[in-house]
Design an enzyme around this catalytic site. Structure first.
Site, PDB file in Angstrom:
ATOM      1  N   TYR A 197       3.179   9.960  -0.650  1.00  0.00           N
ATOM      2  CA  TYR A 197       4.294   9.348   0.080  1.00  0.00           C
ATOM      3  C   TYR A 197       5.626   9.578  -0.628  1.00  0.00           C
ATOM      4  CZ  TYR A 197       0.593   6.588   2.426  1.00  0.00           C
ATOM      5  OH  TYR A 197      -0.525   6.170   3.103  1.00  0.00           O
ATOM      6  N   LYS A 217      -3.099   5.978  -4.013  1.00  0.00           N
ATOM      7  CA  LYS A 217      -4.175   6.910  -3.686  1.00  0.00           C
ATOM      8  C   LYS A 217      -3.949   8.252  -4.390  1.00  0.00           C
ATOM      9  CE  LYS A 217      -3.702   4.904   0.911  1.00  0.00           C
ATOM     10  NZ  LYS A 217      -2.276   4.558   0.855  1.00  0.00           N
ATOM     11  N   HIS A 276      -7.752   9.721  -1.343  1.00  0.00           N
ATOM     12  CA  HIS A 276      -7.004   9.750  -0.078  1.00  0.00           C
ATOM     13  C   HIS A 276      -7.768  10.422   1.070  1.00  0.00           C
ATOM     14  CE1 HIS A 276      -2.547   9.416   1.270  1.00  0.00           C
ATOM     15  NE2 HIS A 276      -3.349   9.211   2.290  1.00  0.00           N
ATOM     16  N   ASP A 310       0.835  -1.200   0.000  1.00  0.00           N
ATOM     17  CA  ASP A 310       0.000   0.000   0.000  1.00  0.00           C
ATOM     18  C   ASP A 310       0.870   1.250   0.000  1.00  0.00           C
ATOM     19  OD1 ASP A 310      -2.940   1.178   0.932  1.00  0.00           O
ATOM     20  OD2 ASP A 310      -1.270   2.302   1.785  1.00  0.00           O
TER      21      ASP A 310
END
Length: 277
Positions: free
Chosen positions: A55, A80, A113, A50
């Site tokens: 990120y 996401k 998200h 994930d």
């Protein structure tokens, strides 16, 4: 079915099978560290990873998967769309960027998200289109409260298959879990271990001693017996292995109730109703 023999996958509303345990890579900001973690996870038997565009490590996730030598079809990859990229056209672009970074032709799961007001309905239309085109195997949301889901379901053509939310014994989210169950939306927990905030808890340590397991294993097993998908984050090989070793024991109803009693509606992450998008 004996609780010890819980299936390792859950079937989503559209029939897609998703692993119940995955590796989260939130805040893994070093390439070598991420490559090592993903490699350790895949060697341990994890098949779900994930990530998210925010990120900043989608490229490394793709690289790690290629290095693993595992057939892409055997893996379940989630990403996401970030808040700044929401809206119909921007979401389509963001999805293409994510695929390009990971070097993939499709994603197994793509999530909104956060529920950015005024945008998430259009963002969802984009996800529905990508899903119909076969570029995503399953679509869902993250951090959606009951009222967000209610609003989305009024205009959605396809229901979200997943709602990924902060969930752990201090934030058990029973109302949201109940609502999701009524609409065949599976719940996935981020921060299932409360980012380490449960490790000193007296009740959990007592249960760990009783079962000869770690506190983390007790908490993660509680999630699984509550039919919650988990993506514990770790970069240490021994922790990654420990976090997946959850099928050789079971918590009694008394154990489960004891863990349930720890709920305080306490968050370690932002509250979706008061998040500065």
């Amino acid at each position: 079915m004996n609780k010890r023999s819980l299936p390792s996958t859950v079937t989503l509303a559209n029939g897609v099978k998703m692993p119940k345990i995955g590796l989260g890579v939130f805040k893994v900001e070093n390439e070598e560290e991420l490559l090592t973690a993903v490699n350790a996870a895949i060697e341990t038997g994890y098949r779900s990873i994930d990530t998210a565009s925010i990120y900043g490590n989608e490229e490394w996730v793709g690289k790690a998967i290629r290095q693993s030598g595992l057939n892409r079809e055997k893996l379940f990859i989630t990403s996401k769309v970030w808040n700044a990229d929401q809206g119909y056209e921007k979401t389509l672009q963001a999805f293409n960027t994510s695929l390009e970074k990971m070097g993939m032709e499709y994603l197994d799961l793509y999530l909104i998200h956060w529920p950015v007001e005024g945008k998430y309905a259009d963002t969802w239309r984009a996800l529905e289109e990508l899903y119909k085109e076969g570029r995503i195997k399953a679509i869902g949301v993250s951090n959606f409260q009951v009222h967000h889901l209610d609003k989305l379901l009024k205009t959605a053509e396809i229901k979200p298959m997943i709602n990924q939310i902060e969930l752990h014994p201090k934030l058990s989210q029973k109302e949201l879990r109940c609502y999701a169950g009524q609409h065949d939306i599976k719940i996935e927990a981020w921060a299932p271990l409360m980012q380490g905030g449960l490790l000193e808890n007296e009740i959990l340590n007592g249960l760990a001693k009783k079962h000869g397991k770690s506190v983390a294993q007790i908490v993660l097993r509680w999630h699984l017996q509550n039919e919650i998908i988990i993506i514990p984050k770790s970069t240490k090989a021994y922790r990654i292995k420990e976090n997946a070793d959850l099928f050789g024991f079971e918590l009694s109803d008394e154990d489960m109730n004891l863990i349930d009693s720890l709920n305080e509606d306490l968050r370690v992450g932002p509250d979706p109703d008061h998040f500065d998008f």
